[in-house]
Design a protein around this motif. Sequence first.
Motif, PDB file in Angstrom:
ATOM      1  N   ARG A   1      -9.689  -6.157  -3.005  1.00 33.17           N
ATOM      2  CA  ARG A   1     -11.007  -6.613  -2.328  1.00 33.17           C
ATOM      3  C   ARG A   1     -11.931  -6.521  -1.119  1.00 33.17           C
ATOM      4  O   ARG A   1     -11.482  -5.908  -0.579  1.00 33.17           O
ATOM      5  CB  ARG A   1     -10.103  -7.615  -1.707  1.00 33.17           C
ATOM      6  N   GLY A   2     -12.947  -6.300  -1.716  1.00 30.92           N
ATOM      7  CA  GLY A   2     -14.145  -5.845  -1.161  1.00 30.92           C
ATOM      8  C   GLY A   2     -15.294  -6.224  -2.180  1.00 30.92           C
ATOM      9  O   GLY A   2     -15.913  -6.969  -2.051  1.00 30.92           O
ATOM     10  N   LEU A   3     -16.155  -6.189  -0.533  1.00 29.67           N
ATOM     11  CA  LEU A   3     -18.011  -6.607  -1.194  1.00 29.67           C
ATOM     12  C   LEU A   3     -18.736  -5.515  -1.237  1.00 29.67           C
ATOM     13  O   LEU A   3     -18.783  -4.067  -1.956  1.00 29.67           O
ATOM     14  CB  LEU A   3     -18.550  -7.127   0.292  1.00 29.67           C
ATOM     15  N   THR A   4     -19.795  -6.704  -3.039  1.00 27.03           N
ATOM     16  CA  THR A   4     -20.581  -5.539  -3.402  1.00 27.03           C
ATOM     17  C   THR A   4     -21.953  -5.814  -2.297  1.00 27.03           C
ATOM     18  O   THR A   4     -23.140  -4.444  -2.758  1.00 27.03           O
ATOM     19  CB  THR A   4     -20.760  -4.952  -4.687  1.00 27.03           C
TER      20      THR A   4
ATOM     21  N   GLU B   1      -5.819  -7.843  13.068  1.00 27.71           N
ATOM     22  CA  GLU B   1      -5.797  -8.608  12.825  1.00 27.71           C
ATOM     23  C   GLU B   1      -7.240  -8.729  11.698  1.00 27.71           C
ATOM     24  O   GLU B   1      -6.451  -9.551  10.514  1.00 27.71           O
ATOM     25  CB  GLU B   1      -6.406  -9.555  13.986  1.00 27.71           C
ATOM     26  N   LEU B   2      -8.110  -8.033  12.148  1.00 31.61           N
ATOM     27  CA  LEU B   2      -8.433  -7.759  10.117  1.00 31.61           C
ATOM     28  C   LEU B   2      -7.932  -7.884   9.009  1.00 31.61           C
ATOM     29  O   LEU B   2      -8.348  -8.451   8.194  1.00 31.61           O
ATOM     30  CB  LEU B   2     -10.043  -7.562  11.114  1.00 31.61           C
ATOM     31  N   LEU B   3      -7.281  -6.573   8.852  1.00 33.34           N
ATOM     32  CA  LEU B   3      -6.689  -5.979   8.277  1.00 33.34           C
ATOM     33  C   LEU B   3      -5.781  -7.223   7.685  1.00 33.34           C
ATOM     34  O   LEU B   3      -5.412  -7.398   6.582  1.00 33.34           O
ATOM     35  CB  LEU B   3      -5.421  -4.505   8.577  1.00 33.34           C
ATOM     36  N   ARG B   4      -4.478  -8.233   8.685  1.00 33.76           N
ATOM     37  CA  ARG B   4      -3.907  -9.035   8.277  1.00 33.76           C
ATOM     38  C   ARG B   4      -4.720 -10.758   7.761  1.00 33.76           C
ATOM     39  O   ARG B   4      -4.759 -10.810   6.432  1.00 33.76           O
ATOM     40  CB  ARG B   4      -3.402  -9.954   9.533  1.00 33.76           C
ATOM     41  N   PHE B   5      -5.870 -10.900   8.441  1.00 33.65           N
ATOM     42  CA  PHE B   5      -6.852 -11.963   7.938  1.00 33.65           C
ATOM     43  C   PHE B   5      -7.256 -11.504   6.290  1.00 33.65           C
ATOM     44  O   PHE B   5      -7.345 -12.855   5.729  1.00 33.65           O
ATOM     45  CB  PHE B   5      -8.042 -11.880   8.913  1.00 33.65           C
ATOM     46  N   ASP B   6      -8.187 -10.409   6.057  1.00 33.48           N
ATOM     47  CA  ASP B   6      -8.153 -10.120   5.040  1.00 33.48           C
ATOM     48  C   ASP B   6      -8.897  -8.921   4.779  1.00 33.48           C
ATOM     49  O   ASP B   6      -9.342  -7.927   4.255  1.00 33.48           O
ATOM     50  CB  ASP B   6      -9.799 -11.139   5.233  1.00 33.48           C
TER      51      ASP B   6
END
Length: 399
Positions: free
Chosen positions: A386-389, A278-283
């Motif tokens: 897509r990812g956070l710094t 679900e987390l892979l799907r969600f974002d």
Amino acid sequence: MTVTCEPGYRESLPFDPFDPGFVRDPYPHYRRLHEKGPVGRAPGGWLYTVGYEESAALLRDPHVHTGGMRQLTTDVRRLVRHTPALSFLFMNPPQHDRLRRVVTGAFTPRVVARLEARVRHHVTDLLAPLHGRVELMSEFAFRLPLAVIGELLGLPEGDHAMLRGWTEALARGLDPDVLLTPTQRDARDDARESAFAYFRELARFRRRRPADDLISALAADPELPVARLPGLCTLIMSAGHETVANLIGNGYLALLRHPGQLRLLTERPDVVGNAVEELLRFDGPAQVAFRVPQRDTVVGDLIAPAGEPVTVMIAAANHDPRRVPEPHRLDIRRAARPTLGFGYGPHFCVGAALARMEGRIAFTALARMGGRLAGPVTYRENFVLRGLTALPVEFDRRD
Ligand code: HEM
């Protein structure tokens, strides 16, 4: 965020991928595209798909090739840079299939199950000193997958900081050239050259003195031409590192923003497998893939002409309301259906089983730590991944 790209790129996509609002949250943009239909053409350029079925059909079609994203230009009918593909992610059959076969054996569910104890060890080791206020991306999310893939490949720990620098430049360089500044393109090319030289040297050493690691096995594989080894190892290192780090970062942020879901995971650790899907799907980390049909191809109610690139919006397809009811709601108990988060068809992610296992162990451990979001998050400037710094988190003190 200041991005200077080739003029015209903004018109080539149905949104501006570096608009701060889009970077923070692309999903309302995807929702608007879904309202227009499952496939479309941006005002000045590329064809795109956001529908799940339409995207999956393109990804599995043997007559639709991966073109090498960096070859895309703003002129949709022209692929300027005919550089030969250096990693099999950008290759097509039969060359692709031969190289892919060499590595799939290293990532089967059985092999991955044997790695599980080591992943648990790394998770415990990395999380043990974390309490109080922590920047989770640098303290954990990037470190875990690098420790795992580094151990699997047999990369000395002292080299990790250098490898991290290379994978960052390579991940940024996954975006099409039109979305990169000349400096970013140079950084990507320099990182690739350095990584290739590093793996060439390490493989030469391991051929003489084999160890129990993947590089030694690849270096001894008669099926694998020596010239292909540096590209293969560079791909495994960067694909196995950046993506998992972003799954952990994006996924944990989603849980922190939905405390009920985080609590549920704490109380019901048995749902963690479902939670990872679900987390892979969600974002998920992989937002797009690029494809080039080799012959005129029907996509939804449009024809994708032969030779014209199509932007397959993986993350938007995972929010297709025709497939997922209430797609913008996070629900870790949702009946998991396959997503496009690991791609689909001939290029389906080789490391999916490993990534899922790392995700299960990391999210289970994080859920037990009682974390809270402790400040604003920042995102990296990147379209494909897509990812956070920065992900500031406050953990309950455990002393
Ligand atoms: C391919 C996503 C983890 C190795 C792919 C593709 C996606 C993807 C979407 C297909 C790209 C395309 O079709 O153009 C992810 C995500 C991950 C992850 C979201 C983590 C959450 C890993 C790991 C490894 C890995 C841990 C290896 C250790 C690869 C390789 C390919 C690939 C080698 C190329 C496959 C081919 O072209 O045949 N991945 N990946 N990935 N991934 Fe992953």
